[in-house]
Design an enzyme around this catalytic site. Structure first.
Site, mmCIF file in Angstrom:
data_model
loop_
_atom_site.group_PDB
_atom_site.id
_atom_site.type_symbol
_atom_site.label_atom_id
_atom_site.label_comp_id
_atom_site.label_asym_id
_atom_site.label_seq_id
_atom_site.Cartn_x
_atom_site.Cartn_y
_atom_site.Cartn_z
ATOM 1 N N ILE A 1 23.589 -59.879 -15.459
ATOM 2 C CA ILE A 1 23.538 -60.484 -16.901
ATOM 3 C C ILE A 1 24.928 -60.139 -17.428
ATOM 4 O O ILE A 1 25.597 -59.101 -17.069
ATOM 5 C CB ILE A 1 22.710 -59.776 -17.822
ATOM 6 C CG1 ILE A 1 21.257 -59.652 -17.600
ATOM 7 C CG2 ILE A 1 22.716 -60.028 -19.228
ATOM 8 C CD1 ILE A 1 20.286 -58.665 -18.049
ATOM 9 N N CYS A 2 25.500 -61.118 -18.002
ATOM 10 C CA CYS A 2 27.066 -60.875 -18.429
ATOM 11 C C CYS A 2 26.831 -60.356 -20.129
ATOM 12 O O CYS A 2 26.687 -61.429 -20.734
ATOM 13 C CB CYS A 2 27.886 -62.097 -18.198
ATOM 14 S SG CYS A 2 29.494 -61.881 -18.932
ATOM 15 N N LEU A 3 26.784 -59.181 -20.330
ATOM 16 C CA LEU A 3 26.989 -58.751 -21.784
ATOM 17 C C LEU A 3 27.719 -57.435 -21.611
ATOM 18 O O LEU A 3 27.404 -56.677 -21.212
ATOM 19 C CB LEU A 3 25.203 -58.496 -21.991
ATOM 20 C CG LEU A 3 24.967 -57.953 -23.318
ATOM 21 C CD1 LEU A 3 25.397 -58.777 -24.161
ATOM 22 C CD2 LEU A 3 23.533 -57.748 -23.589
#
Lengths: 664, 155
Positions: free
Chosen positions: B89-91
């Protein structure tokens, strides 16, 4: 039991939400425990535990709540909150008990009311009330009561609870002996009652009847003005002296429900009738008075600009702080940063811990963060009971694991590792010891032979265990044909399989080998030996460069001290036997050497350097060797004979020990 | 007992006492290891992920809560900011913008919000991000719903 409290805001029931909020306010947003001690960021007014805040700010340079940039200098202590927490922590349990008790009480009351309802004739009570009203008013004696009753009946017409209650009272008095006491049961109007009612005996009867229906026993003894009684109309707890006024004002809410603190306090006061409750009273009112703070004058530590410090300087700083100073610079840097956090957080405490405890904490922290050998899950293992009691919402979870037993587990693990290591390498240790002993014996027996040279090919094999990658590489790189018999190759293969211990052999072998090489130089100044010695001399140079390495230093000393150690003449045989070399074996050796190269690359970059240097400087090295030779000649061989073997052994042991320590 | 364990126990209690509708499951995988968690989040009603049930694997570092937990999707999901194969996840909240005051529950909430509000400018799934960037809402929607139906259908 756990060594920390498992309380949290959910200990309070949902209807006491404000208590939850209150509890939450006194907790650190990071570790979710009570603030200990409180530090506030002056820039954004966010607060947290001392350690948590310091840790966050040193790691991230932000406020944990609002992510504004923050600095450790902005942190300020708030001792007021610490005092509040101290008192709150002491009384939290009491508050919870009160709430629980109150809950139970409420349930009882509701049940009672329901019972009363069933007994009374709800359908008819209105008309009954009216008729009674008239009857009573006709009765000349009970004017007061009539007034009170009519008042109440008009007020509580909508309130079912009170209606039934009232109805009940009236029914009991249906014989016309009614008096005002039945309504304002424990009221303050004794005189009025006496004036208006000649039959005071009835008071007791009525009271008894009531106590039969209600769990709250109203004693016939008049309570004092300050005591709390239950209002007969709205069932609230009210001080006796305020009861009349309370009823006059249509039973206003004395303690609003959304204010649980007030509620519980009232409740507590009302329940002080029983003897048990006086204990609570004492508890609540005997709060420990917060003692005036004595300022902790310990100077806080400052974080350092690690980039400007050399490793040795940092090590010195750690030593001065009396904390462990092993490991490389990065490790020391992290350890120092953590220690500064722990130390400063400790400074904020009212009762700081001892230095020893801080060091223990530091070690524990290091173990958790930098230990890879043992899986972390082991530290965390919880008895199943914790999870089975998950839904109990309870803080009375008991478990077997604790901080102390955790340490025991760690020690056990370490011991196990020690033993398994010793067991798996026992044969190697035995072999080494045997070799050393053998050599000593041989030295004694063949001192004369040594000088004359040659023979004893068996020893060559034995000694091969002390051979190392260096020698192979140097042979190979200097395009000399290396000499090994089959047995020695086998030995090497065996060694490679013991991948872990390989380095130790390697390390341990160095001194003896060097010593041997000098011997070689002295004894047999042929070209072949030159190549061999060229490697060794290079090795010496290399050692000088890496003067920081402790073991190398040691070796250097050894070499300079014992430039010739005659017992190693065996080595001479080995080198001389190279005349019997075969080219086929040479191929094998090359392959072998390559593998060793890979090993060494992984293990120590210095080796690569050495290889290159051997190639480049082989010519120069010959010159150096000559010098070494000369110096060797000057030395007296016999004197140093007995020095070498014990040193080798001890050196190996030290390195072995180091290895074990590292594993820990 | 170390801080991370204490903190996680408190979080477990917290989750039990105030469960979130969006996150029907959030608990350690096994009772012996508090550092490995499993979570299930539901696609929000007003998003394209409606009806989806996504499993997350959470790995809590020893330095938690100073360091953020590592969260990845176990269920295959088509989302501009989620790697289709690895589930990464790119968060920013799980990386640079992490704050120790956050909890695992709040981190899962952030992922729920990410599902409704993708950030196509920093994609891990370029195909989905490109559709969104080109303004092909219909294509984007049908692609997502296809994958929801394939992998994340609620039973």
């Amino acid at each position: 039991m756990f060594d920390f409290d498992l309380t949290d805001i959910y200990d309070f029931p949902e209807e006491y939400g404000s208590f939850r909020d209150f509890d939450n306010l006194l907790r650190c947003p990071i570790c979710k425990e009570f603030l200990n001690p409180t530090l506030i960021l002056t820039s954004c007014q966010h607060y947290g535990c001392s350690y948590c805040m310091r840790k966050t700010i040193t790691e991230m340079n932000i406020c944990p709540m609002c992510r504004h940039s923050a600095d450790a200098t902005e942190l300020q202590k708030v001792s007021l909150i610490d005092d509040i927490i101290k008192i709150y922590k002491n009384n939290r349990k009491i508050i919870l008990e009160l709430i629980e008790f109150k809950k139970k009480n409420n349930n009882n009351r509701i049940n009672n009311v329901l019972d009363t309802k069933q007994d009374s004739k709800i359908d008819n009570h209105k008309s009954e009330l009216d008729s009674k009203d008239i009857n009573l008013s006709d009765d000349g004696d009970t004017t007061m009561a009539t007034i009170a009753l009519s008042d109440i009946s008009s007020q509580v017409g909508t309130n079912e609870k009170n209606d039934t209650f009232l109805n009940d009272n009236i029914e009991q008095n249906s014989n016309g002996d009614f008096n005002s006491k039945s309504v304002s049961n424990n009221g303050n109007n004794d005189n009025d009652n006496n004036d208006n009612n000649n039959n005071n005996n009835n008071v007791d009867i009525i009271d008894n009847n009531q106590s039969g229906n209600s769990s709250h026993e109203f004693s016939s003894i008049q309570p004092s003005d300050d005591e709390f009684v239950q209002c007969p109309l709205c069932l609230q707890n009210i001080q006796v002296k305020r009861l009349n006024r309370h009823m006059d004002l249509n039973c206003p809410k004395e303690s609003p429900l959304n204010d649980p603190s007030n509620n519980s306090l009232n409740f507590f006061m009302s329940s002080s009738k029983s003897d048990n409750d006086s204990a609570w009273k004492n508890k609540i009112f005997s709060n420990p008075i917060v003692k005036p703070k004595i300022k902790n004058k310990t100077q806080k530590l400052r974080s350092l600009a690690y980039n400007l410090l050399t490793e040795s300087k940092l090590r010195k700083i750690l030593k001065d702080l009396k904390i462990p100073s092993h490991g490389d610079k990065i490790l020391m840097q992290k350890r120092h940063a953590e220690y500064v956090n722990i130390f400063n957080a400790n400074c904020d405490l009212d009762h700081p811990k001892s230095h020893q405890r801080l060091v223990e904490e530091l070690k524990r922290w290091e173990k958790i963060n930098f230990e890879t050998s043992s899986p972390f899950s082991k530290h965390n293992s919880f008895p199943k009971s914790f999870f089975s009691s998950r839904h109990n919402n309870g803080h009375n979870i008991s478990a077997n694991s604790s901080g102390s037993s955790q340490n025991d587990i760690d020690l056990e693990e370490i011991n196990k590792e020690h033993q398994s290591y010793l067991q798996s390498h026992k044969s190697d240790f035995d072999y080494l010891i045997k070799q050393i002993k053998k050599r000593e014996k041989k030295k004694d027996s063949s001192e004369d032979k040594e000088t004359s040279d040659k023979n004893e090919p068996e020893d060559l094999i034995d000694l091969d265990i002390f051979y190392d990658e260096h020698s192979h590489i140097s042979f190979n790189s200097s395009k000399e044909k290396p000499i090994k018999n089959n047995k020695s190759i086998k030995n090497k293969v065996v060694r490679k399989k013991q991948s872990d211990s390989d380095d130790e052999y390697y390390e341990g072998s160095k001194p003896s080998k060097k010593a041997r090489s000098h011997k070689t130089n002295v004894k047999t100044p042929t070209k072949r030996y030159n190549t061999r010695s060229s490697h060794i001399t290079l090795d010496i140079n290399d050692d000088k460069q890496n003067s920081e390495d402790f073991s190398n230093m040691k070796r250097n000393e050894e070499i300079s001290n014992n430039n010739s150690s005659s017992h190693n003449t065996i080595e001479v045989y080995e080198v001389l036997s190279s005349e019997n070399e075969s080219t086929e074996k040479n191929k094998e050796m090359n392959y072998d050497t390559k593998e060793h190269k890979n090993d060494t690359n992984n293990n120590d970059n210095n080796h690569i350097v050495e290889i290159k240097e051997v190639q480049n400087n082989s010519i120069d090295n010959i010159d150096i060797t000559k010098k070494v030779k000369e110096s060797n000649h000057n030395n007296e061989e016999i004197e140093n004979k007995s020095v070498e073997p014990p040193i080798v052994l001890s050196d190996e042991d030290v390195i072995m020990g180091d290895k074990i320590e590292q594993k820990e | 007992m170390d801080t991370v364990t204490k903190r996680l126990i408190k979080e477990i209690k917290n989750i039990q006492n105030s469960p979130n509708e969006q996150i029907p499951e959030l608990h350690p995988i096994s009772d012996d290891d508090l550092l490995e968690w499993k979570a299930v989040i539901l696609g929000q009603e007003d998003s394209y992920y409606k009806g989806g049930r996504f499993e997350l694997a959470i790995s809590v570092p020893k330095t938690y809560p100073i360091q953020p937990p590592k969260i990845r999707f176990v269920t295959k999901i088509c989302h501009p900011n989620v790697h289709f194969k690895t589930g990464e996840i790119c968060l920013d909240l799980l990386k640079t913008e992490w704050s120790p005051a956050w909890t695992l529950q709040s981190a899962c909430m952030a992922i729920c919000v990410l599902l409704t509000q993708p950030e196509p400018s920093s994609p891990l799934n370029c195909d989905a991000a490109n559709l969104l960037r080109c303004g092909d809402e219909l294509g984007y929607k049908s692609l997502i719903q296809m994958y929801v139906n394939m992998y994340a259908k609620q039973q």
